[in-house]
Design an enzyme around this catalytic site. Structure first.
Site, PDB file in Angstrom:
ATOM      1  N   GLY A 214      30.793  58.273  59.654  1.00 26.19           N
ATOM      2  CA  GLY A 214      29.666  58.669  60.632  1.00 26.19           C
ATOM      3  C   GLY A 214      29.459  58.301  62.170  1.00 26.19           C
ATOM      4  O   GLY A 214      28.371  59.421  62.672  1.00 26.19           O
ATOM      5  N   THR A 215      29.642  57.632  62.145  1.00 22.97           N
ATOM      6  CA  THR A 215      28.818  56.930  63.762  1.00 22.97           C
ATOM      7  C   THR A 215      29.543  56.897  64.775  1.00 22.97           C
ATOM      8  O   THR A 215      29.419  56.800  65.757  1.00 22.97           O
ATOM      9  CB  THR A 215      28.851  55.582  63.033  1.00 22.97           C
ATOM     10  OG1 THR A 215      29.659  54.851  63.201  1.00 22.97           O
ATOM     11  CG2 THR A 215      27.392  55.697  62.560  1.00 22.97           C
ATOM     12  N   THR A 218      35.883  56.986  65.628  1.00 26.02           N
ATOM     13  CA  THR A 218      37.106  57.523  65.934  1.00 26.02           C
ATOM     14  C   THR A 218      36.715  58.201  67.595  1.00 26.02           C
ATOM     15  O   THR A 218      37.758  58.031  67.847  1.00 26.02           O
ATOM     16  CB  THR A 218      37.090  58.587  64.492  1.00 26.02           C
ATOM     17  OG1 THR A 218      37.330  58.069  63.375  1.00 26.02           O
ATOM     18  CG2 THR A 218      38.842  58.613  64.659  1.00 26.02           C
ATOM     19  N   GLU A 433       4.287  66.495  43.807  1.00 29.62           N
ATOM     20  CA  GLU A 433       4.217  66.500  45.270  1.00 29.62           C
ATOM     21  C   GLU A 433       3.717  66.074  46.117  1.00 29.62           C
ATOM     22  O   GLU A 433       3.182  65.328  46.760  1.00 29.62           O
ATOM     23  CB  GLU A 433       5.530  68.034  45.090  1.00 29.62           C
ATOM     24  CG  GLU A 433       6.800  67.673  45.266  1.00 29.62           C
ATOM     25  CD  GLU A 433       8.189  66.964  45.412  1.00 29.62           C
ATOM     26  OE1 GLU A 433       7.750  66.248  46.509  1.00 29.62           O
ATOM     27  OE2 GLU A 433       8.884  66.507  44.884  1.00 29.62           O
TER      28      GLU A 433
HETATM   29  P1  ADP Z   1      33.757  57.524  62.027  1.00 35.02           P
HETATM   30  O1  ADP Z   1      32.562  56.167  62.506  1.00 35.02           O
HETATM   31  O2  ADP Z   1      33.315  58.000  61.033  1.00 35.02           O
HETATM   32  O3  ADP Z   1      34.817  57.583  62.899  1.00 35.02           O
HETATM   33  P2  ADP Z   1      33.551  59.959  63.794  1.00 35.02           P
HETATM   34  O4  ADP Z   1      33.949  59.053  65.433  1.00 35.02           O
HETATM   35  O5  ADP Z   1      35.048  60.416  62.873  1.00 35.02           O
HETATM   36  O6  ADP Z   1      32.801  59.178  62.794  1.00 35.02           O
HETATM   37  O7  ADP Z   1      32.680  61.428  64.267  1.00 35.02           O
HETATM   38  C1  ADP Z   1      32.668  62.349  63.874  1.00 35.02           C
HETATM   39  C2  ADP Z   1      32.129  62.998  64.615  1.00 35.02           C
HETATM   40  O8  ADP Z   1      30.375  62.572  64.375  1.00 35.02           O
HETATM   41  C3  ADP Z   1      32.440  63.336  65.603  1.00 35.02           C
HETATM   42  O9  ADP Z   1      33.329  64.609  66.020  1.00 35.02           O
HETATM   43  C4  ADP Z   1      31.097  63.592  66.770  1.00 35.02           C
HETATM   44  O10 ADP Z   1      30.852  65.279  66.997  1.00 35.02           O
HETATM   45  C5  ADP Z   1      29.995  63.372  66.044  1.00 35.02           C
HETATM   46  N1  ADP Z   1      29.317  61.831  66.535  1.00 35.02           N
HETATM   47  C6  ADP Z   1      29.291  60.305  65.652  1.00 35.02           C
HETATM   48  N2  ADP Z   1      28.615  59.764  66.593  1.00 35.02           N
HETATM   49  C7  ADP Z   1      27.928  60.045  67.787  1.00 35.02           C
HETATM   50  C8  ADP Z   1      28.113  60.324  68.932  1.00 35.02           C
HETATM   51  N3  ADP Z   1      27.152  58.259  68.923  1.00 35.02           N
HETATM   52  N4  ADP Z   1      27.712  61.010  69.888  1.00 35.02           N
HETATM   53  C9  ADP Z   1      28.592  62.192  70.096  1.00 35.02           C
HETATM   54  N5  ADP Z   1      28.911  62.460  68.761  1.00 35.02           N
HETATM   55  C10 ADP Z   1      28.564  61.353  67.332  1.00 35.02           C
HETATM   56 ZN    ZN Z   2       9.385  62.305  43.718  1.00 34.66          ZN
HETATM   57 MG    MG Z   3      36.768  57.466  60.951  1.00 37.32          MG
END
Ligand code: ADP
Ligand code: ZN
Ligand code: MG
Length: 616
Positions: A214-215, A218, A433
């Site tokens: 998710g970084t 792709t 908490e």
């Molecule tokens: P992975 O690193 O797992 O391949 P992805 O490229 O699929 O992650 O990212 C998933 C989604 O998260 C993207 O489609 C985008 O919407 C959001 N995202 C992740 N990183 C960024 C970034 N640096 N800037 C903007 N959007 C991002």
């Molecule tokens: Zn706790």
């Molecule tokens: Mg990916």
């Protein structure tokens, strides 16, 4: 990134053109072979035509007479009759004598030839049309098979993407500046190779994007496709691994063959760990995967540095990749795509906030601080959840509160609507908490409390205390870690102190505290006894951070004892803090019980006001 649009001109036009051509040729043939064929007529017709001076050319042969009409459009033949005056009469009629009239083929032959030509025409037309069709199928992204022929087995399903105006560009990827710089260079090289070749620089053959899920790995590859003016082949590692042994290798071969034909171009292999796993020599290892990997290695070696095929790959398990894949000359560039820092988070939030209608006073900085440790994908999700919440609540734009709530949704899940806690349980959770919050607040080096809530969440949390760091931290001191452990134990400490009874509610706290204490001893070198010796190593950096022990059994026992003593010490410290502030613990817990959610400000107000009363 826009997938290549199939040519809009429909197939039917090709069919119509082919049919018209076919009919024209057919008509011509008919005229030539059926209409124009030599007609056998009686001698009397010949005589009549001579009389009416309708003979163009005539050729008297041994056993027949061939002649044409005046216009020369038709050929006739008739038999020889003993006619002494024939020559004279023919001459008088104005006919020319020639030997060159060729007898046209007889009707059956002409039919056969016409038929054969029609068949040939149909076959040729079919060939051309099917070629056009297959070409379209190959280019069109929604059709599976690439290339022609066969059942598509062993063909790479790589899709070609090309530059387009609506596609993703580097500006859509926020943060990750270093990664972008490295990739920009590759794009630039493909645009202007001579700039680099002049100096003698060789384009790196491949770049490997590594980082947690998710970084934006792709996304970055898509941005490269959007920026590059060259064909972009995209395929996922798992697509190579198929049921039949050998198919993966065939796919790799096919993919690279196509890439070389289209060079300069970019090949992107997503989730490359699916094929690039270390070959470990175990009998049970996947033969298919190994063959595929070998083929990939061969292909990457098989072309010269400057032929313009650049390979991008992405993975979140770089440590599991085969070393052969990582050696220079293959993926010689490793592009880290890490979790975004504070500025990165703000930028990512802004990029995604552009897609929704936000009210003007949204403080992205505050949200980014609250969402510490969130990945780009989570941040994108936060913005979207915020927008959904705004719609749900009937607002026309997204507010700060929407986004703050969605940070919690993404971290802890949705609020549970039904009242699931009894009053007694609710009270226990409130004290628990506030116990965390108080211990945190009473230590100097710990993050300020932002929010305390006892509304249960779908993730299973019955309540939580949200602490938000002021700025960005890259290092953690020993004191900070110890304080953190004390804060984790604060919840349980409050239960013990107030109810003289303990609950299962602290299980997550226990887990976290133990993890930290263990890391202190085994990885951070923060124990006196072991000094700077690594007793554990991180095995899965980007996926959860599992560790594996690297020490003897005795040492392990010692580690365990030390971990226990660290946690116990902090637990005692937390109890002491709460004991000293038991008045505030009661007061804030009561307030929280009534309000269910309190902000950091309210918390601090009660805390300081009471301090004043105590002082006076
Ligand atoms: P992975 O690193 O797992 O391949 P992805 O490229 O699929 O992650 O990212 C998933 C989604 O998260 C993207 O489609 C985008 O919407 C959001 N995202 C992740 N990183 C960024 C970034 N640096 N800037 C903007 N959007 C991002
Ligand atoms: Zn706790
Ligand atoms: Mg990916």
């Amino acid at each position: 990134m826009q997938e290549l649009k199939p040519n809009k001109k429909p197939i039917i036009i090709y069919w119509i053109i082919a049919m018209v051509l076919f009919m024209m040729v057919n008509g011509f043939m008919y005229k030539k072979f059926v209409n124009q064929q030599t007609e056998e007529v009686g001698y009397n017709v010949f005589m009549q035509m001579i009389d009416s001076k309708d003979i163009g050319e005539a050729s008297i042969q041994d056993n027949q007479i061939l002649f044409t009409n005046k216009a020369g459009t038709k050929t006739y033949k008739t038999g020889i009759v003993n006619d002494a005056e024939l020559y004279e009469r023919l001459y008088n009629s104005g006919a020319t004598f020639g030997a060159e009239i060729i007898e046209q083929s007889n009707p059956i032959w002409s039919y056969i030839i016409s038929f054969v030509i029609q068949i040939v025409l149909i076959v040729v037309a079919w060939r051309i049309i099917s070629k056009l069709l297959l070409k379209k199928m190959g280019d069109s992204p929604d059709m599976m098979s690439f290339g022609t022929g066969g059942m598509g087995m062993g063909k790479s399903n790589a899709r070609v993407y090309v530059k387009s105006d609506t596609g993703i560009k580097f500006k859509d990827v926020a943060g990750e500046e270093e990664a972008k710089d490295l990739l920009k260079e590759i794009v630039e090289y493909l645009h202007e190779p001579q700039k680099y070749t002049e100096i003698g620089a060789v384009l790196p053959k491949g770049a490997l994007l590594v980082g947690p899920p998710g970084t934006g790995k792709t996304l970055l590859a898509k941005a490269v496709a959007g920026e590059a003016n060259v064909p972009f082949f995209s395929i996922s590692g798992s697509e190579f691994v198929q049921m039949f042994v050998g198919m993966g290798a065939a796919k790799v071969r096919d993919l690279f063959k196509q890439a070389k034909d289209k060079a300069p171009c970019i090949v992107f292999i997503d989730e490359i760990d699916a094929i690039g796993k270390k070959r470990d020599g175990q009998i049970s290892s996947n033969d298919e995967r190994e063959q595929t990997l070998n083929q990939l290695l061969t292909e990457m070696d098989g072309f010269e540095g400057n032929n313009g095929v650049v390979i991008l790959a992405a993975t979140n398990r770089p440590e599991s990749l085969d070393p052969a894949l990582l050696r220079p000359g293959r993926f010689d560039r490793r592009v880290p795509v890490e979790l975004p820092d504070l500025k990165g988070r703000v930028d990512i939030l802004k990029v995604h906030a552009k897609k929704v209608r936000c009210s003007d006073n949204v403080d992205f900085d505050g949200i980014a601080k609250a969402a510490s440790g969130a990945s780009g994908a989570q941040l994108a999700n936060i913005v979207n959840e915020g927008a959904l919440r705004a719609v749900r609540e009937g607002r026309r734009s997204v507010t700060q509160a929407d986004l703050m709530e969605s940070v919690e949704v993404v971290i802890a899940g949705y609020q549970k609507k039904n009242k699931i806690l009894s009053n007694k349980e609710k009270l226990v959770v409130a004290y628990h908490e506030v116990g965390h919050a108080l211990v945190a607040a009473m230590q100097t080096q710990s993050a300020p409390v932002q929010k305390i809530t006892i509304i249960p969440r779908t993730s299973g949390a019955l309540g939580y205390t949200m602490q938000v760091e002021d700025g960005e931290h890259f290092l953690m001191t020993k004191t900070e870690i110890l304080n953190k452990i004390a804060t984790y134990t604060g919840g349980r400490a409050a239960e013990e102190l107030i109810f003289s009874e303990i609950t299962t509610g602290a299980s997550n706290d226990i887990e976290q505290a133990t993890k930290l204490a263990r890391a202190m001893v085994s990885r951070y070198g923060m124990s006196e006894e072991f000094d700077m010796v690594a007793l554990e190593t991180l095995t899965n950096q980007y996926l959860g951070g599992d560790t594996s022990l690297a020490c003897s059994a005795e040492t392990q026992t010692k580690i365990d004892k030390m971990v226990v003593s660290v946690v116990t010490e902090q637990h005692e410290k937390a109890k002491k803090i709460l004991q000293e502030n038991i008045q505030k613990l009661h007061e804030i817990s009561k307030y929280l019980y009534e309000h269910e959610t309190i902000t950091g400000e309210e918390f601090m107000n009660i805390l300081s006001s009471e301090e004043n009363t105590l002082l006076s």
